[in-house]
Design a protein around this motif. Structure first.
Motif, PDB file in Angstrom:
ATOM      1  N   GLN A 101     -46.431 -53.792  24.104  1.00 51.31           N
ATOM      2  CA  GLN A 101     -47.308 -52.685  23.704  1.00 51.31           C
ATOM      3  C   GLN A 101     -46.454 -51.591  23.067  1.00 51.31           C
ATOM      4  O   GLN A 101     -45.506 -51.108  23.681  1.00 51.31           O
ATOM      5  CB  GLN A 101     -48.032 -52.114  24.923  1.00 51.31           C
ATOM      6  CG  GLN A 101     -48.958 -53.100  25.587  1.00 51.31           C
ATOM      7  CD  GLN A 101     -49.596 -52.487  26.823  1.00 51.31           C
ATOM      8  OE1 GLN A 101     -48.957 -51.736  27.544  1.00 51.31           O
ATOM      9  NE2 GLN A 101     -50.855 -52.824  27.066  1.00 51.31           N
ATOM     10  N   HIS A 102     -46.804 -51.210  21.861  1.00 54.93           N
ATOM     11  CA  HIS A 102     -46.046 -50.171  21.176  1.00 54.93           C
ATOM     12  C   HIS A 102     -46.930 -48.947  20.996  1.00 54.93           C
ATOM     13  O   HIS A 102     -47.661 -48.838  20.021  1.00 54.93           O
ATOM     14  CB  HIS A 102     -45.527 -50.679  19.833  1.00 54.93           C
ATOM     15  CG  HIS A 102     -44.515 -51.765  19.977  1.00 54.93           C
ATOM     16  ND1 HIS A 102     -43.962 -52.410  18.915  1.00 54.93           N
ATOM     17  CD2 HIS A 102     -43.941 -52.326  21.063  1.00 54.93           C
ATOM     18  CE1 HIS A 102     -43.105 -53.316  19.326  1.00 54.93           C
ATOM     19  NE2 HIS A 102     -43.076 -53.286  20.645  1.00 54.93           N
ATOM     20  N   PHE A 103     -46.872 -48.060  21.960  1.00 52.22           N
ATOM     21  CA  PHE A 103     -47.623 -46.813  21.873  1.00 52.22           C
ATOM     22  C   PHE A 103     -46.914 -45.820  20.970  1.00 52.22           C
ATOM     23  O   PHE A 103     -47.507 -44.891  20.468  1.00 52.22           O
ATOM     24  CB  PHE A 103     -47.816 -46.202  23.259  1.00 52.22           C
ATOM     25  CG  PHE A 103     -48.629 -47.078  24.177  1.00 52.22           C
ATOM     26  CD1 PHE A 103     -49.985 -47.281  23.961  1.00 52.22           C
ATOM     27  CD2 PHE A 103     -48.033 -47.718  25.249  1.00 52.22           C
ATOM     28  CE1 PHE A 103     -50.734 -48.090  24.795  1.00 52.22           C
ATOM     29  CE2 PHE A 103     -48.774 -48.524  26.101  1.00 52.22           C
ATOM     30  CZ  PHE A 103     -50.127 -48.708  25.875  1.00 52.22           C
ATOM     31  N   SER A 104     -45.634 -46.022  20.800  1.00 51.88           N
ATOM     32  CA  SER A 104     -44.827 -45.141  19.974  1.00 51.88           C
ATOM     33  C   SER A 104     -44.356 -45.927  18.754  1.00 51.88           C
ATOM     34  O   SER A 104     -45.075 -46.794  18.264  1.00 51.88           O
ATOM     35  CB  SER A 104     -43.654 -44.611  20.806  1.00 51.88           C
ATOM     36  OG  SER A 104     -43.001 -43.581  20.118  1.00 51.88           O
ATOM     37  N   LEU A 105     -43.150 -45.695  18.291  1.00 51.33           N
ATOM     38  CA  LEU A 105     -42.655 -46.339  17.081  1.00 51.33           C
ATOM     39  C   LEU A 105     -42.194 -47.770  17.295  1.00 51.33           C
ATOM     40  O   LEU A 105     -42.209 -48.572  16.368  1.00 51.33           O
ATOM     41  CB  LEU A 105     -41.500 -45.518  16.498  1.00 51.33           C
ATOM     42  CG  LEU A 105     -41.844 -44.082  16.107  1.00 51.33           C
ATOM     43  CD1 LEU A 105     -40.600 -43.351  15.628  1.00 51.33           C
ATOM     44  CD2 LEU A 105     -42.938 -44.058  15.058  1.00 51.33           C
ATOM     45  N   SER A 106     -41.726 -48.081  18.522  1.00 51.62           N
ATOM     46  CA  SER A 106     -41.196 -49.414  18.793  1.00 51.62           C
ATOM     47  C   SER A 106     -41.168 -49.649  20.302  1.00 51.62           C
ATOM     48  O   SER A 106     -41.578 -48.796  21.084  1.00 51.62           O
ATOM     49  CB  SER A 106     -39.793 -49.553  18.200  1.00 51.62           C
ATOM     50  OG  SER A 106     -38.896 -48.670  18.839  1.00 51.62           O
ATOM     51  N   HIS A 107     -40.634 -50.783  20.701  1.00 52.59           N
ATOM     52  CA  HIS A 107     -40.451 -51.100  22.121  1.00 52.59           C
ATOM     53  C   HIS A 107     -39.615 -49.982  22.748  1.00 52.59           C
ATOM     54  O   HIS A 107     -38.617 -49.552  22.181  1.00 52.59           O
ATOM     55  CB  HIS A 107     -39.742 -52.446  22.219  1.00 52.59           C
ATOM     56  CG  HIS A 107     -39.552 -52.935  23.615  1.00 52.59           C
ATOM     57  ND1 HIS A 107     -38.796 -54.048  23.888  1.00 52.59           N
ATOM     58  CD2 HIS A 107     -39.989 -52.499  24.827  1.00 52.59           C
ATOM     59  CE1 HIS A 107     -38.780 -54.278  25.189  1.00 52.59           C
ATOM     60  NE2 HIS A 107     -39.502 -53.342  25.769  1.00 52.59           N
ATOM     61  N   GLU A 108     -40.049 -49.517  23.915  1.00 52.32           N
ATOM     62  CA  GLU A 108     -39.339 -48.409  24.554  1.00 52.32           C
ATOM     63  C   GLU A 108     -39.306 -48.579  26.059  1.00 52.32           C
ATOM     64  O   GLU A 108     -40.119 -49.287  26.649  1.00 52.32           O
ATOM     65  CB  GLU A 108     -39.985 -47.073  24.195  1.00 52.32           C
ATOM     66  CG  GLU A 108     -41.418 -46.928  24.656  1.00 52.32           C
ATOM     67  CD  GLU A 108     -42.108 -45.681  24.132  1.00 52.32           C
ATOM     68  OE1 GLU A 108     -41.438 -44.737  23.699  1.00 52.32           O
ATOM     69  OE2 GLU A 108     -43.346 -45.663  24.160  1.00 52.32           O
ATOM     70  N   LYS A 109     -38.323 -47.924  26.666  1.00 52.07           N
ATOM     71  CA  LYS A 109     -38.202 -47.860  28.116  1.00 52.07           C
ATOM     72  C   LYS A 109     -37.988 -46.399  28.494  1.00 52.07           C
ATOM     73  O   LYS A 109     -37.368 -45.636  27.751  1.00 52.07           O
ATOM     74  CB  LYS A 109     -37.009 -48.688  28.619  1.00 52.07           C
ATOM     75  CG  LYS A 109     -37.193 -50.182  28.460  1.00 52.07           C
ATOM     76  CD  LYS A 109     -36.052 -50.940  29.115  1.00 52.07           C
ATOM     77  CE  LYS A 109     -36.299 -52.440  29.016  1.00 52.07           C
ATOM     78  NZ  LYS A 109     -35.512 -53.190  29.995  1.00 52.07           N
ATOM     79  N   PHE A 110     -38.519 -46.029  29.673  1.00 54.43           N
ATOM     80  CA  PHE A 110     -38.331 -44.683  30.190  1.00 54.43           C
ATOM     81  C   PHE A 110     -37.499 -44.764  31.460  1.00 54.43           C
ATOM     82  O   PHE A 110     -37.633 -45.709  32.248  1.00 54.43           O
ATOM     83  CB  PHE A 110     -39.668 -44.010  30.534  1.00 54.43           C
ATOM     84  CG  PHE A 110     -40.587 -43.799  29.364  1.00 54.43           C
ATOM     85  CD1 PHE A 110     -40.146 -43.808  28.054  1.00 54.43           C
ATOM     86  CD2 PHE A 110     -41.930 -43.570  29.599  1.00 54.43           C
ATOM     87  CE1 PHE A 110     -41.014 -43.597  26.988  1.00 54.43           C
ATOM     88  CE2 PHE A 110     -42.815 -43.357  28.546  1.00 54.43           C
ATOM     89  CZ  PHE A 110     -42.357 -43.372  27.244  1.00 54.43           C
ATOM     90  N   PHE A 111     -36.697 -43.736  31.676  1.00 52.67           N
ATOM     91  CA  PHE A 111     -35.814 -43.655  32.829  1.00 52.67           C
ATOM     92  C   PHE A 111     -35.905 -42.267  33.438  1.00 52.67           C
ATOM     93  O   PHE A 111     -36.174 -41.283  32.741  1.00 52.67           O
ATOM     94  CB  PHE A 111     -34.360 -43.920  32.412  1.00 52.67           C
ATOM     95  CG  PHE A 111     -34.178 -45.233  31.717  1.00 52.67           C
ATOM     96  CD1 PHE A 111     -33.844 -46.371  32.434  1.00 52.67           C
ATOM     97  CD2 PHE A 111     -34.372 -45.345  30.343  1.00 52.67           C
ATOM     98  CE1 PHE A 111     -33.696 -47.589  31.804  1.00 52.67           C
ATOM     99  CE2 PHE A 111     -34.222 -46.562  29.693  1.00 52.67           C
ATOM    100  CZ  PHE A 111     -33.888 -47.687  30.430  1.00 52.67           C
ATOM    101  N   SER A 112     -35.650 -42.211  34.730  1.00 54.34           N
ATOM    102  CA  SER A 112     -35.541 -40.941  35.431  1.00 54.34           C
ATOM    103  C   SER A 112     -34.090 -40.785  35.856  1.00 54.34           C
ATOM    104  O   SER A 112     -33.527 -41.658  36.517  1.00 54.34           O
ATOM    105  CB  SER A 112     -36.459 -40.955  36.657  1.00 54.34           C
ATOM    106  OG  SER A 112     -36.321 -39.762  37.384  1.00 54.34           O
TER     107      SER A 112
END
Length: 137
Positions: free
Chosen positions: A38-49
């Motif tokens: 799923q690309h909600f933004s520009l490309s494949h992404e990951k989020f970190f804390s």
């Protein structure tokens, strides 16, 4: 209305899994999201804390060249050697420290695998300004 605080940092990287390893094993971040197909933004992404900071990593073309533009994270001085060992175990390039004057804190500079420069710093803005003001007196 004034700016409240830093929302997040985004890094463009060639390999999201390698960046996840760098952030999680090297710096102690926690992966909290993977967009997968799923690309909600520009490309494949990951989020970190990382501490109280949200870091986003997006797949793409990272910076072609290295420079001194960097992100610095505050750590306690007694943690510096442990972080250096963790980063070296990942094969991260550690840079020699820049010359410092006594009282401005210690730093560990290193590049991730995509030409982003990071710093772990033990000092504070208040300490640095106090130290620099001593030379003006």
């Amino acid at each position: 209305m004034p700016i409240q605080h830093l929302s997040h940092l985004t890094f463009i990287v060639k390999d999201l899994d390698r960046m996840a390893q760098f952030l999680c094993e090297g710096l102690g971040a926690i992966e909290i999201y993977d967009s997968q197909s799923q690309h909600f933004s520009l490309s494949h992404e990951k989020f970190f804390s990382l501490g109280s900071l949200w870091i986003a990593a997006m797949q793409g073309d990272p910076p072609a060249e290295r420079n001194y533009q960097h992100v610095a994270f505050k750590i306690a001085e007694h943690e510096l050697a442990d972080y250096q060992a963790r980063l070296e175990a990942l094969g991260v390039e550690i840079k020699p420290p820049r010359p410092r004057v006594e009282g401005e804190g210690q730093s560990l500079y290193f590049y991730d695998f995509d030409n982003h420069l990071f710093e772990l710093h033990t000092g504070t803005l208040e300490q640095r300004l106090a130290r620099y003001s001593r030379d003006k007196a």
